[in-house]
Design an enzyme around this catalytic site. Structure first.
Site, short mmCIF file in Angstrom:
data_model
loop_
_atom_site.label_atom_id
_atom_site.label_comp_id
_atom_site.label_asym_id
_atom_site.label_seq_id
_atom_site.Cartn_x
_atom_site.Cartn_y
_atom_site.Cartn_z
N GLU A 57 0.80 -1.23 0.00
CA GLU A 57 0.00 0.00 0.00
C GLU A 57 0.84 1.28 0.00
OE1 GLU A 57 -4.01 0.05 1.60
OE2 GLU A 57 -3.14 1.16 3.28
N ASN A 189 -10.08 -7.55 7.64
CA ASN A 189 -9.29 -6.45 8.18
C ASN A 189 -9.15 -6.59 9.70
OD1 ASN A 189 -7.99 -4.05 8.77
ND2 ASN A 189 -9.23 -2.83 7.36
#
Ligand SMILES: O=C(O)c1ccccc1NCC(=O)[C@H](O)[C@H](O)COP(=O)(O)O
Length: 263
Positions: A57, A189
């Site tokens: 990311e 998550n």
């Protein structure tokens, strides 16, 4: 509640963008769109030859940590990811809490061959068309932020446009929604989006409930090879990692180490 706050701000911003360019007009630009989304599923599926898949990311800031990387250059970071074997790159495009930008997608797509995820708080079809126009290959939909009906509508719309979808879940209720909408890529998550607390045992609880044949992505708080090995052994195909890569002295060395965690 930070998630509600981010969504509210996202909706306000969207109203402004829609006044500048309507969804119809934005949609019409698609006929001359230079970017054809790539099928990301083969990139994210664990295989014998390449068991660990990494979605790395591009993350300048976060609500939980504030500014993470001062000397932030999205293209330099994306090139480092791509050169060290990242299977996909997650580009945060939310501007207020993550200091992201939609333009980063285009900038990276132009020079970097790795598939791109638009990582944002998507609540409207408009954002899905934007993802396509700016060069994304897949988008994130957060089950907790959407009703079952909204999730299904946005999911189907993205697939109709040729974009894949990573459906993010936090609990059994979210998983039910993800399965109902037909998700093939499911992200678990570890970070609670309201309290920011990490639950690194969430995959242990949720993976056994996920039907066979889904691509499973373990998201957030991953910062060592032992965690990667363990989560891969219980069924995680891919790992979405941001903050850790932003803080290490060498992205290349760290990413290669993670990719080779099982060697
Ligand atoms: O990162 C945060 O603080 C955050 C807070 C509220 C909503 C979402 C948030 N992060 C988005 C993500 O899902 C992560 O950026 C991604 O999974 C990577 O996590 P990490 O490796 O821990 O940076």
């Amino acid at each position: 509640m930070i998630l509600d706050e981010i969504i509210e701000k996202t909706k306000q911003d969207l109203e402004i963008r829609k006044k500048e360019i309507s969804l119809d007009l934005l949609g019409r630009t698609l006929s001359s769109n230079p970017y054809t989304p790539r099928d990301v599923k083969p990139y994210l599926t664990s295989t014998k030859e390449e068991p660990i898949r990494i979605i790395a990311e591009v993350k300048k800031a976060s609500p939980s940590k504030g500014i993470i990387k001062e000397d932030f250059d999205p293209l330099v970071i994306a090139q480092a990811y791509s050169n060290s074997g990242a299977n996909a790159i997650s580009v945060l495009t939310e501007p207020h809490y993550f200091k992201g930008n939609l333009e980063y997608l285009t900038q990276i797509r132009r020079y970097v061959p790795t598939p791109l995820l638009r990582k944002d708080f998507i609540v409207d079809k408009y954002q899905i068309v934007e993802a396509l126009v700016y060069g994304a290959d897949f988008i994130l939909l957060i089950a907790k932020a959407l009703s079952s009906k909204e999730l299904k509508e946005l999911y189907d719309y993205a697939i109709h446009l040729g974009l894949e979808v990573l459906v993010e879940i936090h609990d059994k209720e979210d998983l039910t929604k993800a399965i109902k909408c037909g998700a093939t890529i499911i992200g678990i998550n570890h970070r609670n989006l309201d309290t920011f607390e990490m639950d690194m045992s969430l995959c242990d609880k949720l993976i056994p409930l996920i039907p066979n044949g889904k691509i499973i992505v373990a998201e957030s708080g991953v910062s060592d090879t032992e965690v990667i090995k363990r989560l891969n052994s219980i069924g995680a195909d891919a790992f979405l990692i941001g903050e850790h890569f932003m803080r290490v002295p060498s992205i290349e060395e760290e990413l290669k180490k993670f990719k080779n965690a099982l060697n």
